[in-house]
Design a protein around this motif. Structure first.
Motif, PDB file in Angstrom:
ATOM      1  N   LEU A   1       0.811  -1.293  -0.241  1.00  0.00           N
ATOM      2  CA  LEU A   1      -0.019   0.117   0.009  1.00  0.00           C
ATOM      3  C   LEU A   1       0.957   1.442   0.080  1.00  0.00           C
ATOM      4  O   LEU A   1       0.600   2.287  -0.999  1.00  0.00           O
ATOM      5  CB  LEU A   1      -1.008  -0.013   1.113  1.00  0.00           C
ATOM      6  N   ILE A   2       1.882   1.323   0.754  1.00  0.00           N
ATOM      7  CA  ILE A   2       2.666   2.459   1.067  1.00  0.00           C
ATOM      8  C   ILE A   2       3.336   2.951  -0.494  1.00  0.00           C
ATOM      9  O   ILE A   2       3.164   4.119  -0.933  1.00  0.00           O
ATOM     10  CB  ILE A   2       3.823   2.398   1.847  1.00  0.00           C
ATOM     11  N   SER A   3       3.895   1.920  -1.021  1.00  0.00           N
ATOM     12  CA  SER A   3       4.621   2.027  -2.434  1.00  0.00           C
ATOM     13  C   SER A   3       3.463   2.683  -3.545  1.00  0.00           C
ATOM     14  O   SER A   3       3.847   3.277  -4.329  1.00  0.00           O
ATOM     15  CB  SER A   3       5.340   0.896  -2.945  1.00  0.00           C
ATOM     16  N   GLU A   4       2.143   1.984  -3.415  1.00  0.00           N
ATOM     17  CA  GLU A   4       1.277   2.620  -4.239  1.00  0.00           C
ATOM     18  C   GLU A   4       0.727   3.886  -3.956  1.00  0.00           C
ATOM     19  O   GLU A   4       0.470   4.518  -4.871  1.00  0.00           O
ATOM     20  CB  GLU A   4       0.158   1.367  -4.350  1.00  0.00           C
ATOM     21  N   ILE A   5       0.630   4.203  -2.729  1.00  0.00           N
ATOM     22  CA  ILE A   5       0.313   5.637  -2.437  1.00  0.00           C
ATOM     23  C   ILE A   5       1.475   6.605  -2.905  1.00  0.00           C
ATOM     24  O   ILE A   5       1.050   7.591  -3.567  1.00  0.00           O
ATOM     25  CB  ILE A   5       0.299   5.846  -0.941  1.00  0.00           C
ATOM     26  N   GLU A   6       2.519   6.294  -2.763  1.00  0.00           N
ATOM     27  CA  GLU A   6       3.862   7.154  -3.415  1.00  0.00           C
ATOM     28  C   GLU A   6       3.757   7.291  -4.903  1.00  0.00           C
ATOM     29  O   GLU A   6       3.999   8.155  -5.643  1.00  0.00           O
ATOM     30  CB  GLU A   6       5.203   6.547  -2.993  1.00  0.00           C
ATOM     31  N   SER A   7       3.285   6.179  -5.631  1.00  0.00           N
ATOM     32  CA  SER A   7       3.371   6.015  -7.222  1.00  0.00           C
ATOM     33  C   SER A   7       2.007   6.835  -7.455  1.00  0.00           C
ATOM     34  O   SER A   7       2.314   7.768  -8.586  1.00  0.00           O
ATOM     35  CB  SER A   7       3.196   4.728  -7.460  1.00  0.00           C
TER      36      SER A   7
ATOM     37  N   GLY B   1       0.227  12.380  -9.529  1.00  0.00           N
ATOM     38  CA  GLY B   1      -0.620  13.281  -9.041  1.00  0.00           C
ATOM     39  C   GLY B   1      -2.285  12.949  -9.072  1.00  0.00           C
ATOM     40  O   GLY B   1      -3.160  13.757  -9.189  1.00  0.00           O
ATOM     41  N   GLU B   2      -2.388  11.777  -8.614  1.00  0.00           N
ATOM     42  CA  GLU B   2      -3.556  11.206  -8.519  1.00  0.00           C
ATOM     43  C   GLU B   2      -3.848  10.509  -7.093  1.00  0.00           C
ATOM     44  O   GLU B   2      -4.596   9.385  -6.770  1.00  0.00           O
ATOM     45  CB  GLU B   2      -3.677   9.767  -9.305  1.00  0.00           C
ATOM     46  N   CYS B   3      -3.250  11.547  -5.973  1.00  0.00           N
ATOM     47  CA  CYS B   3      -3.263  10.955  -4.668  1.00  0.00           C
ATOM     48  C   CYS B   3      -3.687  12.217  -3.703  1.00  0.00           C
ATOM     49  O   CYS B   3      -2.861  13.039  -3.999  1.00  0.00           O
ATOM     50  CB  CYS B   3      -2.237  10.094  -4.217  1.00  0.00           C
ATOM     51  N   ASN B   4      -4.497  12.065  -2.903  1.00  0.00           N
ATOM     52  CA  ASN B   4      -4.914  13.119  -1.906  1.00  0.00           C
ATOM     53  C   ASN B   4      -4.439  12.424  -0.447  1.00  0.00           C
ATOM     54  O   ASN B   4      -4.742  11.465   0.077  1.00  0.00           O
ATOM     55  CB  ASN B   4      -6.365  13.475  -1.761  1.00  0.00           C
ATOM     56  N   VAL B   5      -3.314  13.252   0.024  1.00  0.00           N
ATOM     57  CA  VAL B   5      -2.864  12.758   1.581  1.00  0.00           C
ATOM     58  C   VAL B   5      -3.319  13.821   2.586  1.00  0.00           C
ATOM     59  O   VAL B   5      -3.291  14.909   2.306  1.00  0.00           O
ATOM     60  CB  VAL B   5      -1.360  12.657   1.503  1.00  0.00           C
ATOM     61  N   PHE B   6      -3.867  12.853   3.443  1.00  0.00           N
ATOM     62  CA  PHE B   6      -4.654  13.753   4.500  1.00  0.00           C
ATOM     63  C   PHE B   6      -4.042  13.908   5.913  1.00  0.00           C
ATOM     64  O   PHE B   6      -4.262  14.841   6.483  1.00  0.00           O
ATOM     65  CB  PHE B   6      -6.158  13.268   4.641  1.00  0.00           C
ATOM     66  N   ASN B   7      -3.071  12.889   6.021  1.00  0.00           N
ATOM     67  CA  ASN B   7      -2.415  12.668   7.429  1.00  0.00           C
ATOM     68  C   ASN B   7      -1.067  12.265   6.992  1.00  0.00           C
ATOM     69  O   ASN B   7      -0.813  11.119   7.047  1.00  0.00           O
ATOM     70  CB  ASN B   7      -3.048  11.676   8.286  1.00  0.00           C
ATOM     71  N   GLU B   8       0.011  13.213   7.009  1.00  0.00           N
ATOM     72  CA  GLU B   8       1.312  12.986   6.605  1.00  0.00           C
ATOM     73  C   GLU B   8       2.114  12.195   7.880  1.00  0.00           C
ATOM     74  O   GLU B   8       2.699  11.247   7.530  1.00  0.00           O
ATOM     75  CB  GLU B   8       2.203  14.328   6.369  1.00  0.00           C
ATOM     76  N   GLU B   9       1.460  12.791   8.934  1.00  0.00           N
ATOM     77  CA  GLU B   9       2.034  11.836  10.200  1.00  0.00           C
ATOM     78  C   GLU B   9       1.876  10.429  10.104  1.00  0.00           C
ATOM     79  O   GLU B   9       2.778   9.418  10.308  1.00  0.00           O
ATOM     80  CB  GLU B   9       1.718  12.485  11.232  1.00  0.00           C
ATOM     81  N   ALA B  10       0.515  10.365   9.870  1.00  0.00           N
ATOM     82  CA  ALA B  10      -0.241   8.740   9.896  1.00  0.00           C
ATOM     83  C   ALA B  10       0.473   8.150   8.863  1.00  0.00           C
ATOM     84  O   ALA B  10       1.079   6.699   9.003  1.00  0.00           O
ATOM     85  CB  ALA B  10      -1.437   8.651   9.924  1.00  0.00           C
TER      86      ALA B  10
END
Length: 263
Positions: free
Chosen positions: A228-234, A239-248
């Protein structure tokens, strides 16, 4: 005659033919306000309502006991407590079915997850529709098996999904009309939890509060996903991801790195 500065009572000077003296005049003291019947009833009702709210919150928390909550309910004022209790009541229906692993329920029946889409998901462009799941999906997700879609999620963790959706870690595209929502939780082996959704799809089977053909945001599956983490970074790089909680997100990434090192 000088009057001591510390003398706290009102002093009145009186003159007569025979003598001069001091007369101490007592200030009238206000009577303590008595509580009216209406005020007493209101106070008792508020106390009873607060206890009802605490009971309903406790009932929900018992269903999702393994998930730590950051809300200290005892310190909340009555209004905030009532709002949180209303949320718990809304989440409890799904939580009860998830905790029961779907046993005793019609497997084809739709299960309401949330009556409307949470604000964070709306901010990511997800349409405001009811979020729906099915009993069949719950059975699969809580069953431990090597077969496809048997994820073996702890029922209490699955039960917490409606609350976790209120504060997602990240949301990214996962195909045409589909999104993945990274949740601030991990499964029993430490993999980050993700929920996949098909957006604005018609229900093939109605039931309960849902009609056949009604448009919903359908929750396809919930499980722990190692990649999941690598998929989020990709998705973020594209430009197809919204991150709401950087700390988490950072915390989940650290845990993923630690798991790889330990493997």
């Amino acid at each position: 005659m000088m009057v001591p500065a510390s003398f706290s009572k009102t002093v009145q000077f009186r003159v007569s033919e025979k003598k001069c003296d001091w007369e101490i005049k007592e200030e009238p003291q206000p009577h303590p306000k008595r509580e009216t019947v209406e005020e007493g009833s209101s106070r008792m009702w508020k106390g009873e309502q607060r206890q009802h709210d605490l009971d309903d919150i406790g009932r929900y928390r018992a269903l999702v006991g393994q998930v730590d909550s950051t809300i200290e309910v005892e310190g909340l004022n009555n209004q905030d407590l009532a709002e949180y209790a209303n949320s718990c009541r809304m989440w409890t229906g799904f939580a009860e079915i998830a905790k029961a692993r779907g046993r005793g329920y019609n497997r084809q029946a739709p299960v309401p997850v949330l009556p409307e889409t949470p604000r964070a998901l709306l901010a990511a462009g997800i349409p405001n529709l009811p979020i729906c799941h099915t009993v069949r999906h719950i059975v699969r997700e809580t069953t431990i098996s090597n077969r496809s879609h048997r994820h073996g999620i702890e029922p209490s963790l699955l039960a917490s999904v409606p609350e976790l959706l209120q504060s997602p870690v990240a949301i990214f595209k996962a195909g045409a009309g589909r999104v993945a929502v990274a949740l601030d939780a991990v499964d029993t082996i430490g993999q980050p939890l993700v929920a996949y959704f098909d957006l604005a799809v018609p229900l093939s089977v109605g039931g309960g509060q849902f009609r056949s053909g009604e448009l919903v945001n359908f929750m396809l599956s919930v499980y722990g996903r190692e990649s999941l983490i690598s998929e989020i970074e990709s998705a973020r790089a594209a430009g197809e991801c919204n991150v709401f909680n950087e700390e988490a997100l950072f915390s989940l990434a650290v845990q993923a790195l630690q798991r790889r090192k330990a493997a």
